[in-house]
Enzyme design. Structure first.
Site, PDB file in Angstrom:
ATOM      1  N   SER A  66       0.816  -1.210   0.000  1.00 21.99           N
ATOM      2  CA  SER A  66       0.000   0.000   0.000  1.00 21.99           C
ATOM      3  C   SER A  66       0.856   1.270   0.000  1.00 21.99           C
ATOM      4  O   SER A  66       1.604   1.521  -0.932  1.00 21.99           O
ATOM      5  CB  SER A  66      -0.949  -0.038   1.201  1.00 21.99           C
ATOM      6  OG  SER A  66      -1.895   0.988   1.149  1.00 21.99           O
ATOM      7  N   ASP A  81      -1.075   1.107  -4.083  1.00 20.79           N
ATOM      8  CA  ASP A  81      -1.908   0.106  -4.761  1.00 20.79           C
ATOM      9  C   ASP A  81      -3.246   0.688  -5.201  1.00 20.79           C
ATOM     10  O   ASP A  81      -4.132  -0.041  -5.636  1.00 20.79           O
ATOM     11  CB  ASP A  81      -2.122  -1.127  -3.881  1.00 20.79           C
ATOM     12  CG  ASP A  81      -2.880  -0.821  -2.595  1.00 20.79           C
ATOM     13  OD1 ASP A  81      -2.860   0.341  -2.150  1.00 20.79           O
ATOM     14  OD2 ASP A  81      -3.481  -1.752  -2.028  1.00 20.79           O
ATOM     15  N   ASP A 122      -5.867   1.923  -3.733  1.00 24.20           N
ATOM     16  CA  ASP A 122      -7.158   1.718  -3.079  1.00 24.20           C
ATOM     17  C   ASP A 122      -7.547   2.939  -2.244  1.00 24.20           C
ATOM     18  O   ASP A 122      -8.616   2.963  -1.631  1.00 24.20           O
ATOM     19  CB  ASP A 122      -7.185   0.436  -2.238  1.00 24.20           C
ATOM     20  CG  ASP A 122      -6.192   0.426  -1.081  1.00 24.20           C
ATOM     21  OD1 ASP A 122      -5.381   1.369  -0.970  1.00 24.20           O
ATOM     22  OD2 ASP A 122      -6.222  -0.541  -0.295  1.00 24.20           O
TER      23      ASP A 122
END
EC number: 5.4.2.10
Length: 451
Positions: free
Chosen positions: A103, A245, A247
């Site tokens: 992340s 990533d 998100d």
């Protein structure tokens, strides 16, 4: 949370706390576990995505080796976003999915995120079984032989289909909109520009040249100042920054001001309410959302649910109660009608929808929310439960809450990953926040809980 897997997967420094051996064994177990009850001749299928970290290729190969050695097939999306893996798993009927990413962490960390067949985070029961295998607490798994050995399949088509899905969600053309994108040198580096270009925006893209070591480095949603500077320098209408990533999404309005996850929840929550589509009249937040957001929701007559920190808990509340939107201050926003996980590019598309449909700049849409100053300090302690439950500590917290009244709040909670107690105060001024946080920390230290 288990020994290896936390709320967002198995994460650690590559080849230090997360090794290729771990990845191989995770692949071995996944391939065996989801394939053991398959009818004769039918194979387990697992789809894998990765971000741009140098070690992601290494872990992709190790996971694929484990999966195929157990007789399952590994489908490779290559560099893609976490939400794209979730989308492909549920739309293309895979048994499960894996995303290789840490992340927003630096490049030398990496992680393994496991996704079930519904595109949701893997259940705890299955994760505990994987951990038992990693620790050698279960018998060695059988190896596939001859025609039963699995194969790897290039599945870039799945990623392309996801891109098409995102484009299909836009309600209007972005023609004449000037949009800044900070791709964090991560998963969104090609995807985000392709989507916004296809929708007609004039895009200005930064940090879209990944080299394996520059992911999240002074860029993306955790270093928003680069995007702020771009929006102001180029006089853009809006900007969006993603994490490694993709998100998460943090926005920047036309004035260069930051629009974080709390403000995004307000803007879209109000949009749904105005159109009579805010199911249950509720927005899901975490306990870390700003006090000002709750005041604005109260003013607007919108209810809210507060969960523990973690998009996993936000999603659980949404599923259990049928809510439409939820998220975190950090920019994990979940739109349950369209996705099962936070999706940064989807979040950007939904914000664009509000700006275009309401014919209002983002600064105007966020103006009713007054964000309160917030101070958060961590205290390393010998025992989190003992520190948190100490009668004198609790009394000091209650005293601060009473002094703040309706003009602020205090939150004391245990870290989920470190031996740390987090003390947070929101109030009218930074000075008041500092004063009350330090009061509580002083009691924790006086009682001998601090390390």
């Amino acid at each position: 949370m288990g020994k290896y897997f936390g709320t967002d997967g198995f994460r650690g420094e590559a080849n230090v706390s997360l090794t290729v051996d771990h990845a191989y064994k995770v692949g071995r177990f996944i391939g065996w576990y989801y394939g053991k009850d398959k009818p004769e001749g039918e194979k387990c299928t697992v789809v894998i995505g990765k971000d741009t970290r140098r070690s992601s290729y290494m872990f992709e190969y190790a996971l694929s080796a484990g999966i195929t050695a157990s007789g399952a097939d590994a489908y490779l999306l290559h560099v893609t976003t976490t939400p794209s893996v979730s989308y492909v798993v549920r739309t293309d009927d895979f048994d499960c999915g894996i995303m290789i990413s840490a992340s927003h962490n630096p490049f030398y960390d990496n992680g393994i995120k496991l996704i079930n067949g519904k595109g949701e985070k893997m259940d705890e029961e299955t994760i505990l079984k994987i951990e038992e295998y990693l620790d050698g607490d279960v018998p060695e798994l059988p190896l596939a032989t001859r025609g039963d050995i699995g194969r790897t399949v290039d599945y870039a088509a799945g990623r392309n289909r996801y891109t098409g899905y995102l484009i299909s969600l836009a309600t209007r053309s972005y023609k004449n909109m000037r949009v800044g994108l900070d791709c964090a040198n991560g998963s969104a580096w090609m995807l985000a520009k392709n989507v916004f270009d296809a929708l007609g925006a004039k895009t200005y893209v930064i940090n879209n040249s990944p080299d394996g070591t520059n992911i999240n480095m002074d860029c993306g949603s955790t270093h928003i100042e680069k995007l702020q500077a771009l929006v102001k320098a180029e006089h853009l209408d809006i900007g969006f920054a993603f994490d490694g990533d993709a998100d998460r999404c943090i926005a920047v309005d036309e004035n260069g001001d930051v629009v974080n996850g709390d403000l995004i929840l307000y803007v879209y929550g109000m949009y749904l309410k105005d159109r009579g589509k805010l199911i249950n009249n509720t927005v899901v937040t975490t306990v870390m959302s700003n006090f000002g957001l709750y005041k604005a929701f109260d003013e607007a007559g919108i209810d809210y649910d507060k969960t523990k920190v973690g998009d996993k808990y936000v999603y659980e509340s949404m599923v259990n109660n049928g809510h439409r939107i939820g998220g975190e201050q950090s920019g994990h926003i979940i739109f349950s009608k369209y996705a099962t996980t936070g999706d940064g590019i989807l979040t950007a598309i939904k914000l664009m929808e509000v700006v275009i449909e309401k014919k209002m700049p983002l600064s105007k849409l966020t103006s009713p929310v007054v964000i309160y100053p917030q101070v958060l300090k961590n205290v390393r302690v010998h025992s989190k439960p003992e520190a948190q439950n100490d009668p004198d500590v609790k009394a000091s917290v209650e005293a601060v809450a009473k002094k703040l009244g309706d003009d602020g709040r205090i939150l004391v909670r245990e870290s989920g990953t470190e031996p740390v107690i987090r003390v947070m105060v929101e109030a009218g001024t930074q000075e008041i926040c500092e004063k009350y946080v330090d009061e509580v920390i002083a009691v924790i230290k006086e009682k001998g809980h601090a390390v």
